[in-house]
Scaffold this motif. Sequence first.
Motif, PDB file in Angstrom:
ATOM      1  N   ILE A  39       0.859  -1.151   0.056  1.00 18.85           N
ATOM      2  CA  ILE A  39       0.137  -0.020  -0.023  1.00 18.85           C
ATOM      3  C   ILE A  39       0.932   1.285   0.051  1.00 18.85           C
ATOM      4  CG2 ILE A  39      -1.783   1.419   1.344  1.00 18.85           C
ATOM      5  CD1 ILE A  39      -2.700  -1.484   2.208  1.00 18.85           C
ATOM      6  N   LEU A  40       1.791   1.209   0.880  1.00 19.57           N
ATOM      7  CA  LEU A  40       2.639   2.432   0.774  1.00 19.57           C
ATOM      8  C   LEU A  40       3.594   2.771  -0.387  1.00 19.57           C
ATOM      9  CD1 LEU A  40       4.402   1.752   4.324  1.00 19.57           C
ATOM     10  CD2 LEU A  40       2.805   3.748   3.818  1.00 19.57           C
ATOM     11  N   ILE A  41       3.696   1.714  -1.053  1.00 17.41           N
ATOM     12  CA  ILE A  41       4.319   1.765  -2.482  1.00 17.41           C
ATOM     13  C   ILE A  41       3.481   2.361  -3.380  1.00 17.41           C
ATOM     14  CG2 ILE A  41       5.329   0.574  -4.454  1.00 17.41           C
ATOM     15  CD1 ILE A  41       6.583  -1.568  -2.508  1.00 17.41           C
ATOM     16  N   GLN A  42       2.176   2.064  -3.282  1.00 17.34           N
ATOM     17  CA  GLN A  42       1.047   2.707  -4.229  1.00 17.34           C
ATOM     18  C   GLN A  42       0.829   4.080  -3.901  1.00 17.34           C
ATOM     19  OE1 GLN A  42       0.089   1.330  -6.901  1.00 17.34           O
ATOM     20  NE2 GLN A  42       1.620  -0.392  -6.693  1.00 17.34           N
ATOM     21  N   ILE A  43       0.762   4.495  -2.364  1.00 22.25           N
ATOM     22  CA  ILE A  43       0.841   6.011  -1.996  1.00 22.25           C
ATOM     23  C   ILE A  43       2.105   6.439  -2.545  1.00 22.25           C
ATOM     24  CG2 ILE A  43       0.948   7.218  -0.162  1.00 22.25           C
ATOM     25  CD1 ILE A  43      -0.846   5.215   1.386  1.00 22.25           C
ATOM     26  N   ALA A  44       3.281   6.018  -2.518  1.00 21.64           N
ATOM     27  CA  ALA A  44       4.310   6.795  -3.255  1.00 21.64           C
ATOM     28  C   ALA A  44       4.196   7.069  -4.650  1.00 21.64           C
ATOM     29  CB  ALA A  44       5.722   6.047  -2.964  1.00 21.64           C
ATOM     30  N   ALA A  45       3.488   6.120  -5.441  1.00 21.58           N
ATOM     31  CA  ALA A  45       3.179   6.396  -6.973  1.00 21.58           C
ATOM     32  C   ALA A  45       2.392   7.393  -7.160  1.00 21.58           C
ATOM     33  CB  ALA A  45       2.842   4.975  -7.442  1.00 21.58           C
ATOM     34  N   VAL A  46       1.305   7.549  -6.351  1.00 21.40           N
ATOM     35  CA  VAL A  46       0.429   8.639  -6.259  1.00 21.40           C
ATOM     36  C   VAL A  46       0.941   9.961  -6.070  1.00 21.40           C
ATOM     37  CG1 VAL A  46      -1.709   9.446  -5.224  1.00 21.40           C
ATOM     38  CG2 VAL A  46      -1.614   6.807  -5.823  1.00 21.40           C
ATOM     39  N   ARG A  47       1.869   9.871  -5.067  1.00 26.28           N
ATOM     40  CA  ARG A  47       2.405  11.035  -4.836  1.00 26.28           C
ATOM     41  C   ARG A  47       3.273  11.660  -5.890  1.00 26.28           C
ATOM     42  NH1 ARG A  47       4.995  10.303   1.239  1.00 26.28           N
ATOM     43  NH2 ARG A  47       3.212  11.174   2.328  1.00 26.28           N
ATOM     44  N   ALA A  48       3.964  10.845  -6.544  1.00 27.41           N
ATOM     45  CA  ALA A  48       5.096  11.126  -7.726  1.00 27.41           C
ATOM     46  C   ALA A  48       4.177  11.643  -8.862  1.00 27.41           C
ATOM     47  CB  ALA A  48       5.820   9.730  -8.043  1.00 27.41           C
ATOM     48  N   ALA A  49       3.047  10.985  -9.124  1.00 28.45           N
ATOM     49  CA  ALA A  49       1.960  11.307 -10.105  1.00 28.45           C
ATOM     50  C   ALA A  49       1.579  12.658  -9.986  1.00 28.45           C
ATOM     51  CB  ALA A  49       1.166  10.401 -10.600  1.00 28.45           C
ATOM     52  N   ALA A  50       1.245  12.990  -8.626  1.00 29.64           N
ATOM     53  CA  ALA A  50       0.509  14.352  -8.495  1.00 29.64           C
ATOM     54  C   ALA A  50       1.346  15.488  -8.509  1.00 29.64           C
ATOM     55  CB  ALA A  50      -0.240  14.253  -6.893  1.00 29.64           C
ATOM     56  N   ASN A  51       2.840  15.005  -8.196  1.00 28.28           N
ATOM     57  CA  ASN A  51       3.671  15.958  -8.179  1.00 28.28           C
ATOM     58  C   ASN A  51       4.139  16.262  -9.553  1.00 28.28           C
ATOM     59  OD1 ASN A  51       4.167  16.312  -5.327  1.00 28.28           O
ATOM     60  ND2 ASN A  51       5.854  14.984  -5.421  1.00 28.28           N
ATOM     61  N   ARG A  52       4.183  15.361 -10.529  1.00 25.92           N
ATOM     62  CA  ARG A  52       4.437  15.652 -11.891  1.00 25.92           C
ATOM     63  C   ARG A  52       3.308  16.590 -12.540  1.00 25.92           C
ATOM     64  NH1 ARG A  52       7.112  17.457 -15.476  1.00 25.92           N
ATOM     65  NH2 ARG A  52       6.947  16.628 -17.581  1.00 25.92           N
ATOM     66  N   VAL A  53       1.923  16.479 -12.158  1.00 33.14           N
ATOM     67  CA  VAL A  53       0.944  17.169 -12.650  1.00 33.14           C
ATOM     68  C   VAL A  53       1.094  18.640 -12.061  1.00 33.14           C
ATOM     69  CG1 VAL A  53      -1.406  17.833 -12.563  1.00 33.14           C
ATOM     70  CG2 VAL A  53      -1.067  15.521 -12.617  1.00 33.14           C
ATOM     71  N   GLY A  54       1.578  18.716 -11.153  1.00 30.99           N
ATOM     72  CA  GLY A  54       1.865  20.073 -10.182  1.00 30.99           C
ATOM     73  C   GLY A  54       3.145  20.664 -11.142  1.00 30.99           C
ATOM     74  N   THR A  55       3.989  19.782 -11.192  1.00 30.53           N
ATOM     75  CA  THR A  55       5.174  20.371 -11.865  1.00 30.53           C
ATOM     76  C   THR A  55       5.004  20.810 -13.261  1.00 30.53           C
ATOM     77  OG1 THR A  55       6.818  19.003 -10.803  1.00 30.53           O
ATOM     78  CG2 THR A  55       7.597  19.924 -12.774  1.00 30.53           C
ATOM     79  N   ILE A  56       3.946  20.327 -13.896  1.00 30.51           N
ATOM     80  CA  ILE A  56       3.484  20.691 -15.273  1.00 30.51           C
ATOM     81  C   ILE A  56       2.790  21.990 -15.163  1.00 30.51           C
ATOM     82  CG2 ILE A  56       1.914  20.132 -17.186  1.00 30.51           C
ATOM     83  CD1 ILE A  56       2.861  17.015 -16.952  1.00 30.51           C
ATOM     84  N   LEU A  57       2.043  22.076 -14.276  1.00 29.65           N
ATOM     85  CA  LEU A  57       1.199  23.643 -14.089  1.00 29.65           C
ATOM     86  C   LEU A  57       2.165  24.489 -13.665  1.00 29.65           C
ATOM     87  CD1 LEU A  57      -1.960  21.938 -12.326  1.00 29.65           C
ATOM     88  CD2 LEU A  57      -1.772  22.917 -14.337  1.00 29.65           C
ATOM     89  N   PHE A  58       3.169  24.383 -12.940  1.00 29.39           N
ATOM     90  CA  PHE A  58       3.859  25.205 -12.482  1.00 29.39           C
ATOM     91  C   PHE A  58       4.785  25.780 -13.978  1.00 29.39           C
ATOM     92  CE2 PHE A  58       4.873  23.909  -7.877  1.00 29.39           C
ATOM     93  CZ  PHE A  58       4.244  25.103  -7.643  1.00 29.39           C
ATOM     94  N   GLU A  59       5.115  24.849 -14.697  1.00 27.73           N
ATOM     95  CA  GLU A  59       5.924  25.155 -15.993  1.00 27.73           C
ATOM     96  C   GLU A  59       5.003  26.251 -16.826  1.00 27.73           C
ATOM     97  OE1 GLU A  59       7.872  23.383 -19.791  1.00 27.73           O
ATOM     98  OE2 GLU A  59       7.248  21.826 -18.439  1.00 27.73           O
TER      99      GLU A  59
END
Length: 95
Positions: A39-59
């Motif tokens: 479960i923790l591994i999947q949570i880390a994957a969600v965090r990484a994916a959400a951070n990528r969306v945020g990074t795209i929006l920042f750009e």
Amino acid sequence: MAGSYHHSKDDLLRRLKKIEGQVKGIQRMVNEDKYCVDILIQIAAVRAAANRVGTILFEHHTRGCLVTALENNDEAAKDAMIEELVDVIAKFTKG
């Protein structure tokens, strides 16, 4: 103010739908009493994916909204945009 991300809207929505699916998967895993580490591994994957969306929006914000404000040579607008950017970066990086 309209988003400067309109050219990437489909990609952003696709990424967000994938995140939504990942979160639903985590809910299923918890419901089925799956192993904590999995479960923790999947949570880390969600965090990484959400951070990528945020990074795209920042750009997009930086290349679109911020550049436009800076090009207008309005000192008050520049200061406001910089303050807004600093504030949102602080909120985004708060974990």
